[in-house]
Design an enzyme around this catalytic site. Structure first.
Site, short mmCIF file in Angstrom:
data_model
loop_
_atom_site.label_atom_id
_atom_site.label_comp_id
_atom_site.label_asym_id
_atom_site.label_seq_id
_atom_site.Cartn_x
_atom_site.Cartn_y
_atom_site.Cartn_z
N ASP A 1 69.47 -30.33 92.21
CA ASP A 1 70.66 -29.51 92.07
C ASP A 1 71.74 -30.27 91.31
O ASP A 1 71.60 -31.46 91.01
CB ASP A 1 71.18 -29.06 93.44
CG ASP A 1 71.44 -30.23 94.39
OD1 ASP A 1 71.49 -31.39 93.94
OD2 ASP A 1 71.61 -29.98 95.60
N ASN B 1 76.08 -26.91 106.90
CA ASN B 1 75.86 -25.49 107.17
C ASN B 1 74.38 -25.12 107.09
O ASN B 1 74.03 -23.93 107.07
CB ASN B 1 76.67 -24.62 106.22
CG ASN B 1 76.31 -24.83 104.75
OD1 ASN B 1 75.45 -25.65 104.43
ND2 ASN B 1 76.95 -24.10 103.85
N HIS C 1 72.35 -25.90 104.53
CA HIS C 1 71.83 -25.65 103.19
C HIS C 1 70.83 -26.74 102.77
O HIS C 1 70.85 -27.85 103.26
CB HIS C 1 72.95 -25.48 102.17
CG HIS C 1 73.67 -26.73 101.74
ND1 HIS C 1 74.95 -26.71 101.23
CD2 HIS C 1 73.31 -28.04 101.72
CE1 HIS C 1 75.33 -27.92 100.92
NE2 HIS C 1 74.35 -28.75 101.20
N GLU D 1 72.65 -21.94 99.64
CA GLU D 1 73.62 -21.70 100.69
C GLU D 1 73.14 -20.62 101.67
O GLU D 1 72.25 -19.83 101.35
CB GLU D 1 74.95 -21.25 100.06
CG GLU D 1 75.59 -22.29 99.14
CD GLU D 1 76.30 -23.39 99.89
OE1 GLU D 1 75.80 -23.85 100.93
OE2 GLU D 1 77.38 -23.81 99.41
#
Length: 299
Positions: free
Chosen positions: A122, A190, A192, A197
């Site tokens: 990423d 979170n 991810h 996401e």
């Protein structure tokens, strides 16, 4: 947990079949046939079925050092089997010690990266200063120390005029290699994976994403000063399904709550890390601090 029969008429919208009123049998059949939809268990639960929670293949080590050495060993085993493997590494503090150990192994002649290729996981988009982005992080901690040649690094062109075509270009590189052989991942606060996401689609390949508020806030730790974060580009979860071995490494007390949520939840795109429960080649490697909330699962 006991599995009970559903009462009344099954209204499952996904698969009309002979297993109505018995979600457990329906799911078992679908697993055996390899046709289980991501939504089926969630639908079954809403309709009244109580199903046991599954856990991914998990290894827990006393500390970050043990966790990092295990991940480095898995990389070594991959390269022994396939010297020209396609590898994928994350940026972030968790992977640093693993990178250092790989360099130590290389210095001792225990591992050979000369034929291996690397593909980016990423990258941040629209940064005002790119000196501390994911690519430069990995150049500092992985590519440069290991002497990886530029032609062996398949990176996102974050300045491409058409980022959709750039995603397709990276996808095609992966396809031409027959998929990724080993992907090392970290787990976001979170849940991810990469920059996939919560609420994203498990069926996506490489894509541009809008960052969550959590990622924009937590992501500040990767920069020496305040940084405006808004978008990213990432390999999608679909690539993980087609990767031969996916290793999720997680360490530290700060991650224990999201690890516990991940283990207690069924596979759901609201917690991308739960996809490890669906991956045939998935493995989670934790230190005891990160595993604090799930130790009782493995007693």
């Amino acid at each position: 947990m006991e599995i009970r029969m559903m009462k009344g008429i099954c209204n499952c919208p996904n698969i009309p079949c002979t297993y109505r009123n018995n979600c457990a049998a329906c799911i078992a059949h679908s697993r055996e046939e390899g046709t289980l939809c991501n939504c089926m268990e969630e639908t079954a639960i809403k309709l009244g079925a109580e199903l046991p929670v599954s856990f991914p293949d998990t290894e827990i080590f006393p500390d970050n050092e043990g966790m990092s050495r295990r991940c480095a060993q898995l990389v070594k085993e991959c390269l022994v089997k396939k010297p020209d493997a396609l590898l994928c590494f994350p940026a972030g503090s968790t992977v640093i010690r693993t990178c250092e150990i790989l360099k130590e192994m290389q210095n001792k002649g225990e591992i050979d990266f000369s034929q291996a290729d690397f593909v980016a996981l990423d990258e941040w988009l629209d940064l005002e200063d790119e000196s501390e982005n994911c690519t430069n992080f990995l150049k500092k901690h992985l590519y440069n120390p290991l002497g990886i040649r530029p032609e062996k690094m398949h990176l996102f062109d974050i300045h491409a005029k058409d980022l959709g075509k750039e995603c397709a270009r990276i996808d095609e590189i992966i396809f031409q290699h027959g998929g990724i052989d080993l992907m090392l991942l970290g787990l976001g606060m979170n849940g991810h994976l990469g920059l996939n996401e919560p609420g994203g689609n498990f069926g996506d390949y490489a894509k541009v994403v809008e960052l969550s508020e959590t990622t924009m806030s937590v992501g500040q730790k990767y920069f020496s000063g305040p940084m405006k974060l808004s978008r990213g580009i990432t390999l999608g979860v679909h690539h993980m399904f087609e990767t031969k071995q996916v290793i999720l490494q997680v360490s530290g007390t700060a991650k224990k709550d999201i690890v516990e949520r991940m283990y207690k939840s069924r596979p759901t795109d609201e917690i991308p890390g739960t996809v490890l429960k669906l991956l045939p080649g998935g493995k989670v490697v934790l230190d005891e601090a990160a595993a604090e909330g799930i130790k009782n699962f493995f007693d």
